[in-house]
Scaffold this active site. Structure first.
Site, short mmCIF file in Angstrom:
data_model
loop_
_atom_site.label_atom_id
_atom_site.label_comp_id
_atom_site.label_asym_id
_atom_site.label_seq_id
_atom_site.Cartn_x
_atom_site.Cartn_y
_atom_site.Cartn_z
N ASN A 42 -6.02 2.10 -13.55
CA ASN A 42 -5.01 1.24 -12.93
C ASN A 42 -3.64 1.84 -13.17
O ASN A 42 -3.41 2.52 -14.17
CB ASN A 42 -5.07 -0.15 -13.59
CG ASN A 42 -4.02 -1.11 -13.05
OD1 ASN A 42 -3.84 -1.23 -11.83
ND2 ASN A 42 -3.30 -1.79 -13.93
N LEU A 58 -4.07 -6.90 -6.84
CA LEU A 58 -3.67 -8.09 -7.59
C LEU A 58 -4.80 -9.09 -7.70
O LEU A 58 -4.76 -10.17 -7.13
CB LEU A 58 -2.42 -8.71 -6.94
CG LEU A 58 -1.24 -7.73 -6.81
CD1 LEU A 58 -0.04 -8.41 -6.17
CD2 LEU A 58 -0.86 -7.11 -8.16
N GLY A 102 0.80 -1.23 0.00
CA GLY A 102 0.00 0.00 0.00
C GLY A 102 0.83 1.28 0.00
O GLY A 102 0.35 2.32 0.45
N ILE A 120 -10.35 -8.13 -12.43
CA ILE A 120 -11.64 -7.44 -12.26
C ILE A 120 -12.67 -8.11 -13.16
O ILE A 120 -12.43 -8.26 -14.37
CB ILE A 120 -11.53 -5.94 -12.65
CG1 ILE A 120 -10.28 -5.29 -12.01
CG2 ILE A 120 -12.80 -5.19 -12.31
CD1 ILE A 120 -10.27 -5.25 -10.52
N HIS A 168 0.24 0.60 -13.70
CA HIS A 168 1.03 -0.59 -13.99
C HIS A 168 2.50 -0.17 -14.12
O HIS A 168 2.80 0.85 -14.75
CB HIS A 168 0.53 -1.23 -15.31
CG HIS A 168 1.26 -2.49 -15.64
ND1 HIS A 168 0.98 -3.69 -15.02
CD2 HIS A 168 2.29 -2.73 -16.49
CE1 HIS A 168 1.80 -4.61 -15.50
NE2 HIS A 168 2.59 -4.06 -16.39
N GLU A 208 5.68 6.41 -10.11
CA GLU A 208 4.27 6.02 -9.94
C GLU A 208 3.57 6.93 -8.94
O GLU A 208 2.42 7.34 -9.15
CB GLU A 208 4.18 4.57 -9.44
CG GLU A 208 4.61 3.53 -10.45
CD GLU A 208 4.38 2.13 -9.93
OE1 GLU A 208 3.25 1.80 -9.54
OE2 GLU A 208 5.34 1.33 -9.90
N ASP A 262 -4.56 -5.17 -18.39
CA ASP A 262 -3.61 -4.12 -18.79
C ASP A 262 -3.84 -3.62 -20.22
O ASP A 262 -2.92 -3.08 -20.85
CB ASP A 262 -2.14 -4.59 -18.63
CG ASP A 262 -1.81 -4.93 -17.18
OD1 ASP A 262 -2.33 -4.28 -16.28
OD2 ASP A 262 -1.02 -5.88 -16.98
C1 GAR Z 1 3.09 -0.91 -7.69
O1 GAR Z 1 4.37 -0.83 -8.22
C2 GAR Z 1 2.07 -1.10 -8.80
O2 GAR Z 1 2.40 -0.48 -9.99
C3 GAR Z 1 2.13 -2.58 -8.99
O3 GAR Z 1 2.19 -3.10 -7.69
C4 GAR Z 1 2.92 -2.20 -6.88
C5 GAR Z 1 2.13 -1.97 -5.61
O4 GAR Z 1 2.93 -1.49 -4.58
N1 GAR Z 1 0.98 -3.03 -9.71
C6 GAR Z 1 1.03 -4.02 -10.60
O5 GAR Z 1 2.03 -4.63 -10.84
C7 GAR Z 1 -0.30 -4.31 -11.29
N2 GAR Z 1 -0.10 -5.13 -12.45
P1 GAR Z 1 2.26 -1.02 -3.21
O6 GAR Z 1 1.43 -2.17 -2.68
O7 GAR Z 1 3.40 -0.69 -2.30
O8 GAR Z 1 1.43 0.17 -3.52
#
Ligand code: GAR
Length: 198
Positions: free
Chosen positions: A98, A81, A15, A84, A100, A170, A141
């Site tokens: 989203n 993860l 998170g 949907i 990615h 991000e 995606d």
């Molecule tokens: C983030 O880097 C996000 O882009 C990725 O998971 C991480 C979450 O980190 N999402 C994906 O890979 C979706 N395909 P967090 O739990 O620390 O926010």
């Protein structure tokens, strides 16, 4: 009429992206109205610490109902993860985004998440990496791209060092995109979201 964009954040892990979204609520004029998780995770604790309502559920009807009840205008997947369901993608079309950790359409799709993405970037010998914010469609995606941020791949990068730099981007890009979408908030009334209610 409340001009603050009311968003739901979906998360499954640490998170840290959720935390960035929480920290930047005021700056970009949105409010995290609910945090939805599909399992017990650190993201849930972060939401509770910020006194944001939470819902831990895998029941999409229950989730959808909660979003409607809370007048959510935009769903933001931030490290969520789970796939949907198609009916949710359709009902919330253009109201679900989203982030990615790659420059889509490269390195996306089922199984491409977290560190696996940066491993694929290095394996492909890419010189550029980055992240993408996109609308969510039934294709994993595959929805239309809203914005991207790039970083250079360094010769001595590991998947971890690259992931760290991408994650910094991000956390800058996602709140900024939400702020931009808010400016087009005429397209985001909660009324629209109820039209195809199941
Ligand atoms: C983030 O880097 C996000 O882009 C990725 O998971 C991480 C979450 O980190 N999402 C994906 O890979 C979706 N395909 P967090 O739990 O620390 O926010």
């Amino acid at each position: 009429m409340d001009s603050i964009l009311n968003i739901a954040v979906f998360a499954s892990g640490n998170g840290t992206t959720l935390q960035a979204l929480i920290n930047k609520q005021q700056e970009y004029g949105y409010r995290v109205g609910v945090v939805v998780t599909n399992r017990t995770c650190v993201a849930l604790e972060r939401a509770q610490a910020a006194e944001i309502p939470t819902l831990q559920s895998k029941d999409w009807k229950e989730i959808d109902q909660a979003l409607t009840e809370k007048h959510i205008q935009l769903i933001v997947l931030a490290g969520f993860l789970a796939i949907i369901p198609e009916w949710i993608c359709q009902k919330w079309e253009q109201h679900i985004i989203n982030i990615h950790p790659s420059l889509l359409p490269k390195h996306g799709g089922k199984g491409m998440y977290g560190i696996h993405v940066q491993e694929a970037v290095l394996a492909a010998g890419d010189r550029m990496a980055g992240c993408t914010v996109h609308y969510v469609s039934a294709e994993v995606d595959g929805g239309s791209i809203i914005a991207q941020a790039t970083v250079f791949v360094e010769d001595n990068d590991t998947a971890d060092t690259l992931a760290q730099r991408v994650q910094i981007e991000e956390k800058l890009l996602l709140p900024q995109v939400i702020g931009e979408l808010k400016k087009t908030s005429k397209k985001l009334p909660s009324e629209v979201l109820r039209i195809n209610s199941k």
